[in-house]
Design a protein around this motif. Structure first.
Motif, PDB file in Angstrom:
ATOM      1  N   TRP A 144      34.427   6.226  50.102  1.00 28.42           N
ATOM      2  CA  TRP A 144      34.419   5.776  48.706  1.00 28.42           C
ATOM      3  C   TRP A 144      33.761   4.398  48.632  1.00 28.42           C
ATOM      4  O   TRP A 144      33.602   3.713  49.634  1.00 28.42           O
ATOM      5  N   ASN A 147      27.390   3.788  47.293  1.00 25.17           N
ATOM      6  CA  ASN A 147      26.518   4.745  47.971  1.00 25.17           C
ATOM      7  C   ASN A 147      25.062   4.457  47.617  1.00 25.17           C
ATOM      8  O   ASN A 147      24.222   5.337  47.597  1.00 25.17           O
ATOM      9  N   LEU A 172      26.591  10.924  51.049  1.00 26.54           N
ATOM     10  CA  LEU A 172      26.642  11.795  49.879  1.00 26.54           C
ATOM     11  C   LEU A 172      25.277  11.816  49.198  1.00 26.54           C
ATOM     12  O   LEU A 172      24.700  10.748  48.938  1.00 26.54           O
ATOM     13  N   LYS A 189      22.334  11.410  46.923  1.00 23.15           N
ATOM     14  CA  LYS A 189      22.228  10.527  45.769  1.00 23.15           C
ATOM     15  C   LYS A 189      21.833  11.272  44.502  1.00 23.15           C
ATOM     16  O   LYS A 189      22.100  10.802  43.393  1.00 23.15           O
ATOM     17  N   HIS A 240      23.171  13.940  43.523  1.00 23.59           N
ATOM     18  CA  HIS A 240      24.351  14.627  42.996  1.00 23.59           C
ATOM     19  C   HIS A 240      25.571  13.718  42.850  1.00 23.59           C
ATOM     20  O   HIS A 240      26.574  14.137  42.269  1.00 23.59           O
ATOM     21  N   PHE A 241      25.493  12.494  43.355  1.00 30.95           N
ATOM     22  CA  PHE A 241      26.626  11.577  43.279  1.00 30.95           C
ATOM     23  C   PHE A 241      26.166  10.246  42.709  1.00 30.95           C
ATOM     24  O   PHE A 241      25.031   9.817  42.946  1.00 30.95           O
ATOM     25  N   PRO A 242      27.039   9.548  41.965  1.00 27.47           N
ATOM     26  CA  PRO A 242      26.680   8.224  41.448  1.00 27.47           C
ATOM     27  C   PRO A 242      26.640   7.207  42.581  1.00 27.47           C
ATOM     28  O   PRO A 242      27.054   7.477  43.707  1.00 27.47           O
ATOM     29  N   GLU A 243      26.161   6.004  42.263  1.00 24.67           N
ATOM     30  CA  GLU A 243      26.103   4.953  43.269  1.00 24.67           C
ATOM     31  C   GLU A 243      27.478   4.379  43.584  1.00 24.67           C
ATOM     32  O   GLU A 243      27.670   3.747  44.633  1.00 24.67           O
ATOM     33  N   VAL A 276      31.290   5.633  44.125  1.00 24.16           N
ATOM     34  CA  VAL A 276      31.925   6.924  44.378  1.00 24.16           C
ATOM     35  C   VAL A 276      33.435   6.770  44.531  1.00 24.16           C
ATOM     36  O   VAL A 276      33.901   5.872  45.250  1.00 24.16           O
ATOM     37  N   ASN A 277      34.168   7.636  43.858  1.00 24.20           N
ATOM     38  CA  ASN A 277      35.611   7.728  44.074  1.00 24.20           C
ATOM     39  C   ASN A 277      35.870   8.435  45.408  1.00 24.20           C
ATOM     40  O   ASN A 277      34.982   9.099  45.945  1.00 24.20           O
ATOM     41  N   THR A 294      36.168  10.724  48.329  1.00 23.92           N
ATOM     42  CA  THR A 294      35.611  12.070  48.475  1.00 23.92           C
ATOM     43  C   THR A 294      35.701  12.498  49.935  1.00 23.92           C
ATOM     44  O   THR A 294      35.371  11.716  50.830  1.00 23.92           O
ATOM     45  N   ASP A 307      20.763  10.028  52.987  1.00 20.41           N
ATOM     46  CA  ASP A 307      21.993  10.129  52.199  1.00 20.41           C
ATOM     47  C   ASP A 307      22.848  11.301  52.669  1.00 20.41           C
ATOM     48  O   ASP A 307      23.695  11.800  51.940  1.00 20.41           O
TER      49      ASP A 307
END
Length: 376
Positions: free
Chosen positions: A107, A110, A117, A119, A121-124, A126-127, A129, A175
């Protein structure tokens, strides 16, 4: 638990924000059992208790605490409750934990793919995961991450502009975790600011890659400014390693017989001596033939527990990192962090510019000082 050093984001967990805490003060936590580990990032801290529960405090600009708001006290990371962690680690503004079944949770930031993860599909930010990767140990640097799996393989992700991924000139960022094909049976891994090192107990071999501008990889910097694939370095060590740890631009290798080796940049005294020559391995010795009981490293300072239960520090001191009464920004030699009424110290931890010490008995704040009465 006691702490000192930089506290500009509340990373010491003492319910206040200050430029620094110069002398050890007690930390109160919600934790109701013994403490197992602390990990320290650029301005945040993670606490793992003996039951595998996770707490965090400090800087939270990229969700590196595992929850939404910044906190100046250690708060439970409830989004990860019910998960039993065996170890945790911090990068500059990102975090991770390894579970008892060897899964990796990540978390925080990113921005460079350092969480592994995609990039797209995921925000910069991240909660927490869970990744479908096998991890036994993990280390995080400024913008990259390296893990060792149960097979002794090394997998890396994040920024590789300086070669710190070890995947060659063609892979300057990733990533997703990728395997370094040339490494097997690795027992220790450590990420610095822009470099990575690994140790194989079976071979008694050191592997290095990444930024070498300060000869922290033990190669001539005029010829090898960056190393893009792991290089095997013969350092003439014929025994197993207890710990391999890295600061921003220097290393510590703690050997099975208690010997402490260090090399890399020494502009702040982080090598424990007054020598400014890079590219050479030095032995760190404590006064009066004391032996190292444990060792922890921040970005440019070191905290050391000796076998007679005395505490020593050296290196960068701009934020009172060393816990000594020395007012200069650099402490070049191992210097005593004095506890007037000493009790048994069980664990020590260090981060970017802050420290934590765990003791097995209580001490009042009145009994703690850091008088610089012994020097190497």
């Amino acid at each position: 638990m006691w702490c000192w050093g930089a506290n500009s984001h509340g990373q010491l967990g003492v319910n206040l924000i200050s430029e620094q805490v110069e002398k050890p003060i007690k930390v109160s936590t919600e934790c109701d059992c013994s403490l197992k580990q602390l990990a320290c990032g650029g301005g945040h801290s993670l606490l793992l208790d003996a039951e595998g529960k996770l707490f965090s405090c400090g800087w939270n600009s990229r969700k590196q605490l595992g929850y939404e708001n910044e906190s100046q006290i250690f708060q439970r990371v409830w989004s990860l409750s019910g998960i039993n962690f065996t170890t945790v680690a911090c990068g500059w503004d990102f975090s991770c934990g390894v579970t008892d079944d060897h899964f990796l949770f990540v978390w925080g930031s990113n921005s460079h793919g350092q969480l592994g993860l995609p990039k797209n599909h995921f925000p910069e930010e991240v909660n927490p995961t869970r990744l479908h990767v096998n991890a036994c140990s993990v280390s995080m640097g400024l913008r990259h991450t390296a893990i060792i799996n149960s097979k002794g393989e090394v997998w890396v992700t994040g920024c590789g502009r300086h070669g710190q991924l070890g995947l060659g000139h063609d892979v300057l960022q990733s990533d997703r975790f990728q395997k370094i094909p040339s490494l097997t049976n690795i027992s220790h891994i450590a990420c610095g600011q822009n470099h990575t090192v690994a140790w194989c107990n079976g071979e008694k071999a050191l592997y290095v890659w990444g930024d070498n501008r300060h000869q922290q990889l033990l190669l001539m910097s005029d010829k090898y400014k960056h190393i893009f694939k792991p290089e095997k370095i013969d350092i003439d060590v014929k025994q197993n390693v207890k710990k391999l740890i890295s600061g921003w631009t220097h290393f510590l290798l703690w050997l099975e017989d208690g010997t402490l080796l260090t090399w890399g940049k020494n502009n702040c005294g982080q090598l424990g001596n007054i020598n400014h020559h890079s590219g050479k391995i030095f032995h760190v010795t404590l006064p009066d033939n004391r032996r190292v009981e444990d060792i922890a490293i921040g970005s440019e300072h070191t905290l050391c527990l000796a076998d007679d239960n005395t505490l020593w520090a050296w290196g960068w001191n701009e934020h009172a990192n060393t816990g000594t009464d020395i007012k200069e920004n650099f402490v070049y030699l191992p210097t005593r962090v004095l506890l007037e009424n000493p009790t048994n110290i069980t664990n020590i931890f260090a981060g970017g510019a802050h420290n934590f010490v765990i003791t097995d008995a209580d001490m009042s704040n009145d009994n703690i000082s850091s008088e610089n009465k012994e020097k190497s």
